[in-house]
Design a protein around this motif. Structure first.
Motif, PDB file in Angstrom:
ATOM      1  N   GLU A 189       0.870  -1.188   0.000  1.00 55.76           N
ATOM      2  CA  GLU A 189       0.000   0.000   0.000  1.00 55.76           C
ATOM      3  C   GLU A 189       0.902   1.231   0.000  1.00 55.76           C
ATOM      4  O   GLU A 189       1.042   1.935   0.994  1.00 55.76           O
ATOM      5  CB  GLU A 189      -0.923  -0.033   1.214  1.00 55.76           C
ATOM      6  CG  GLU A 189      -1.882  -1.227   1.196  1.00 55.76           C
ATOM      7  CD  GLU A 189      -2.931  -1.152   2.290  1.00 55.76           C
ATOM      8  OE1 GLU A 189      -3.975  -0.524   2.057  1.00 55.76           O
ATOM      9  OE2 GLU A 189      -2.693  -1.707   3.376  1.00 55.76           O
ATOM     10  N   TYR A 190       1.512   1.466  -1.142  1.00 55.11           N
ATOM     11  CA  TYR A 190       2.552   2.473  -1.248  1.00 55.11           C
ATOM     12  C   TYR A 190       2.009   3.899  -1.127  1.00 55.11           C
ATOM     13  O   TYR A 190       2.733   4.804  -0.693  1.00 55.11           O
ATOM     14  CB  TYR A 190       3.314   2.298  -2.555  1.00 55.11           C
ATOM     15  CG  TYR A 190       3.948   0.930  -2.706  1.00 55.11           C
ATOM     16  CD1 TYR A 190       4.441   0.235  -1.597  1.00 55.11           C
ATOM     17  CD2 TYR A 190       4.044   0.320  -3.948  1.00 55.11           C
ATOM     18  CE1 TYR A 190       5.024  -1.021  -1.722  1.00 55.11           C
ATOM     19  CE2 TYR A 190       4.626  -0.939  -4.095  1.00 55.11           C
ATOM     20  CZ  TYR A 190       5.106  -1.605  -2.981  1.00 55.11           C
ATOM     21  OH  TYR A 190       5.670  -2.861  -3.115  1.00 55.11           O
ATOM     22  N   ASP A 191       0.757   4.109  -1.501  1.00 50.41           N
ATOM     23  CA  ASP A 191       0.182   5.443  -1.333  1.00 50.41           C
ATOM     24  C   ASP A 191       0.056   5.784   0.148  1.00 50.41           C
ATOM     25  O   ASP A 191       0.327   6.920   0.563  1.00 50.41           O
ATOM     26  CB  ASP A 191      -1.179   5.530  -2.038  1.00 50.41           C
ATOM     27  CG  ASP A 191      -2.157   4.472  -1.547  1.00 50.41           C
ATOM     28  OD1 ASP A 191      -1.717   3.383  -1.076  1.00 50.41           O
ATOM     29  OD2 ASP A 191      -3.379   4.710  -1.636  1.00 50.41           O
ATOM     30  N   LYS A 192      -0.319   4.793   0.949  1.00 51.79           N
ATOM     31  CA  LYS A 192      -0.426   5.020   2.395  1.00 51.79           C
ATOM     32  C   LYS A 192       0.951   5.135   3.037  1.00 51.79           C
ATOM     33  O   LYS A 192       1.128   5.868   4.022  1.00 51.79           O
ATOM     34  CB  LYS A 192      -1.247   3.906   3.034  1.00 51.79           C
ATOM     35  CG  LYS A 192      -2.716   3.935   2.603  1.00 51.79           C
ATOM     36  CD  LYS A 192      -3.478   2.738   3.118  1.00 51.79           C
ATOM     37  CE  LYS A 192      -4.927   2.776   2.582  1.00 51.79           C
ATOM     38  NZ  LYS A 192      -5.678   1.544   2.890  1.00 51.79           N
ATOM     39  N   GLN A 194       3.480   6.578   1.625  1.00 52.07           N
ATOM     40  CA  GLN A 194       3.872   7.965   1.365  1.00 52.07           C
ATOM     41  C   GLN A 194       3.103   8.928   2.261  1.00 52.07           C
ATOM     42  O   GLN A 194       3.671   9.896   2.783  1.00 52.07           O
ATOM     43  CB  GLN A 194       3.634   8.315  -0.109  1.00 52.07           C
ATOM     44  CG  GLN A 194       4.126   9.702  -0.483  1.00 52.07           C
ATOM     45  CD  GLN A 194       4.143   9.926  -1.980  1.00 52.07           C
ATOM     46  OE1 GLN A 194       4.000   8.998  -2.765  1.00 52.07           O
ATOM     47  NE2 GLN A 194       4.332  11.181  -2.384  1.00 52.07           N
ATOM     48  N   THR A 195       1.820   8.653   2.459  1.00 49.84           N
ATOM     49  CA  THR A 195       1.020   9.484   3.365  1.00 49.84           C
ATOM     50  C   THR A 195       1.597   9.460   4.781  1.00 49.84           C
ATOM     51  O   THR A 195       1.677  10.492   5.452  1.00 49.84           O
ATOM     52  CB  THR A 195      -0.438   8.992   3.394  1.00 49.84           C
ATOM     53  OG1 THR A 195      -1.004   9.121   2.080  1.00 49.84           O
ATOM     54  CG2 THR A 195      -1.275   9.790   4.379  1.00 49.84           C
ATOM     55  N   ILE A 304       9.497   4.984  -2.315  1.00 46.73           N
ATOM     56  CA  ILE A 304       9.498   6.445  -2.418  1.00 46.73           C
ATOM     57  C   ILE A 304      10.893   7.062  -2.335  1.00 46.73           C
ATOM     58  O   ILE A 304      11.047   8.270  -2.534  1.00 46.73           O
ATOM     59  CB  ILE A 304       8.588   7.097  -1.347  1.00 46.73           C
ATOM     60  CG1 ILE A 304       9.064   6.752   0.065  1.00 46.73           C
ATOM     61  CG2 ILE A 304       7.132   6.682  -1.549  1.00 46.73           C
ATOM     62  CD1 ILE A 304       8.307   7.496   1.157  1.00 46.73           C
TER      63      ILE A 304
END
Length: 479
Positions: A189-192, A194-195, A304
Motif C-alpha cells: 500500500e505504497y500510497d499510504k 507515502q502518506t 518512495i
C-alpha cells in the motif's frame, strides 16, 4: 491547566482508518494512584495539584474523558527477533491524543484489535519499571518517552504469577515506529506509505516539509538520530532488551521499556531478556542491531526513496556516523577536550580493560571523574586492578596532551558521568514494597532519577556497587 481544561488534539485520526482502530479502554477494578509525576505534568501545562484530584486516576483508567479525547490504537508490523510479523499494533496501549506536541497513551488499558491472544493488560512491576526508567533516561540526557503517572488496581492478571494489573500513562512526541512503515510496505500500500511519511515529516521533521528532497533527507535524519541514540545507550550502559523494529522510534527516541537493564559489572555480552536465548539484543550487539533495523526501514521506504542513496547513508552509519557519535560521548566521559585520532584506540582499549576488570560500569566512570593520578580508588573497585593499571598508563599519557586544568576536567566529567542510575535491584525493591501498599520507595527513586549527577548524601547507598546476589538480573517481557 486543570483536568477540566485539558483539550486533546487527534491529528493521527486524519489518516486513513487502516492506520488505527477506534478503541475504548476497559477500566480496572478499584484503581488507586501509585505515583504522579509533577515534572512531566509541566510538559502539558497540567497543574501539579491535579495528582490529588480523584479524576486523575479516572483519566488513566478511562472513566474520565477530557475534551477532544477520541481513544484509538495504532496499527503497525515489525521484525521480532529477526522474523517478520505482518500485523502487530498497540496490543495493550490506547492513544488519547496530543497536548503541546506530546501524545498521551495509556498502557495496560485492555484488549484492542491488535491484542491477538493477549489480555491487553500490564502488570504492576512492568508499569513501575517503565514509569521510573523513562524519567531516569530523560535526566541522563537520553531521548526518551516520558511518563505522567501510574495506577494499580485489584484486577488480577496471569503472567509468570498472578499479578495485579496497572496502567501507566506515557507521553511521546511520536509513537510511530519503523514497523509502521513496514506494515504498509509489505502489504504493497505504497500510497499510504507515502502518506505516513508526509505525516511523520510534518510531526517530527517539520523543517523538511517543503524540501524537494524531503524523503531522502528524512531517512538520513532518522539514521543520524538513531546513531546518536544508540551511542548514548552504549556510553551510559543501557541495555534495551527488545530492539525489534516495532520498538524502534522513527523520531529517534527510547521507547517501549520491557526487559531492560543498566549494566552492573561491565559485560559486553550481557543479555537482560530471558527470552533472548541467542543474545541477539545483548549490550554489545545493540549498535549492529540498530543498523539491521535501519536496513529494514530502508527496504520499506524503497517505493518512495532511491535504494542506492539509502544504502550509502547506511554505509555512513557503520563507517562513521555511529562510531563517531560513540567516540564523541566517550571522550566526554573521559574528560577529553581535544579530539585526537589516538582516542579511538584509547577507548577501544578501555572497553577491553573493563571487560576483564570485573568492575561496576557506573562506579568506574564516577570514580574516574575524580582521578588525580592516585590510582588506588580505581583499583579498590575492580576485581582485576592490573588491567585498570595498564589502561591508566595510556590515559595518563593522553591527559598530558590536554590544555585545560585537572579541576576543570573533573568538573565536566562529574556532569557527564552519573553517580546514580536506576539498577534493576533498586527497581525490584521499590516494586516489592509497592505491592504491599508502600509507594515511598517509588518517590525516592523518582527523586534520584531526576538528580543522577548530584551528591545526595541521604541516598549514598544507592551509589554503591550492586550487591553480588542482585547482579545481572535477567527479566522476561512481562517483568
Amino acid at each position: 491547566m486543570t483536568l477540566d481544561t485539558l483539550n486533546f488534539q487527534t491529528n493521527y485520526l486524519s489518516l486513513n482508518n487502516e492506520f488505527y482502530d477506534m478503541t475504548d479502554p476497559t477500566p480496572l477494578d478499584d484503581p488507586y494512584l501509585i505515583s504522579f509525576n509533577t515534572h512531566v505534568a509541566k510538559l502539558i501545562g497540567l497543574e501539579s495539584i491535579s495528582g490529588d484530584d480523584p479524576r486523575f486516576v479516572d483519566l488513566l483508567n478511562g472513566t474520565f474523558i477530557p475534551r477532544g479525547v477520541r481513544p484509538f490504537s495504532m496499527c503497525y508490523a515489525g521484525h521480532q527477533f529477526g522474523n517478520y510479523a505482518p500485523r502487530l499494533g498497540d496490543g495493550r496501549a490506547i492513544n488519547l491524543g496530543s497536548i503541546n506536541g506530546w501524545h498521551l497513551q495509556t498502557k495496560g488499558s485492555g484488549e484492542t484489535l491488535y491484542s491477538r491472544t493477549s489480555d491487553g493488560r500490564a502488570a504492576v512491576p512492568s508499569s513501575i519499571r517503565e514509569y521510573l526508567m523513562s524519567e531516569a533516561m530523560h535526566h541522563l540526557g537520553i531521548p526518551t518517552t516520558r511518563a505522567l503517572g501510574v495506577i494499580g488496581s485489584q484486577t488480577k492478571i496471569v503472567r509468570n504469577n498472578i499479578e495485579q494489573a496497572a496502567i501507566v500513562m506515557r507521553l511521546s512526541p511520536s509513537w510511530v515506529r519503523f514497523g509502521t512503515f513496514e506494515y504498509f510496505y509489505y502489504f504493497k500500500e505504497y500510497d499510504k506509505l507515502q502518506t505516513l511519511t508526509d505525516y511523520v515529516i510534518a510531526e517530527s521533521y517539520p523543517h523538511l516539509k517543503d524540501d524537494e528532497d524531503r524523503y531522502f533527507k528524512f531517512f538520513s535524519e532518522v539514521v543520524e538520530r538513531t546513531a546518536k541514540l544508540i551511542a548514548k545507550w552504549q556510553s551510559i550502559g543501557f541495555c534495551h532488551g527488545v530492539m525489534n523494529t516495532d520498538n524502534m522510534s522513527i523520531a529517534g527516541l527510547t521507547i517501549d521499556y520491557g526487559p531492560f537493564s543498566m549494566l552492573d559489572d561491565f559485560d559486553y555480552g550481557f543479555v537482560c531478556n530471558k527470552t533472548d536465548k541467542a543474545g541477539r539484543y545483548s549490550y554489545g550487539e545493540q549498535p549492529n542491531v540498530s543498523y539491521w533495523n535501519l536496513t529494514m526501514l530502508s527496504k520499506a521506504l524503497t517505493p518512495i526513496i532511491d535504494k542506492e542513496r539509502m544504502q550509502k547513508k547506511l554505509d555512513d552509519y557503520g563507517n562513521f556516523l555511529y562510531p563517531n557519535a560513540y567516540i564523541d560521548v566517550m571522550r566526554q566521559k573521559l574528560g577529553l577536550d581535544l579530539k585526537l585520532d589516538e582516542d579511538v584506540e584509547l577507548i577501544t582499549d578501555l572497553v577491553g580493560a573493563l571487560q576483564d576488570a570485573y568492575v561496576d560500569y557506573t562506579n568506574f566512570f564516577r570514580t574516574l571523574s575524580h582521578y588525580d593520578s592516585d590510582r588506588m580508588p580505581l583499583f579498590d573497585i575492580a576485581m582485576n586492578p592490573v588491567v585498570i593499571h595498564n589502561w591508566l598508563e595510556l590515559y595518563d599519557k593522553r591527559l598530558a596532551k590536554e590544555t585545560r586544568s585537572q579541576s576543570d576536567r573533573q568538573k565536566e566529567m562529574l556532569k557527564t558521568n552519573p553517580k546514580y542510575v536506576l539498577k534493576n535491584y533498586m527497581l525490584q525493591e521499590a516494586i516489592d514494597l509497592a505491592q504491599k501498599g508502600d509507594f515511598s520507595s517509588i518517590e525516592t527513586l523518582l527523586h534520584i532519577a531526576a538528580h543522577p549527577f548530584d551528591e545526595l548524601p541521604e541516598f549514598e547507598h544507592f551509589a554503591h556497587e550492586t550487591p553480588e546476589e542482585h547482579k545481572n538480573i535477567c527479566l522476561s517481557c512481562s517483568s
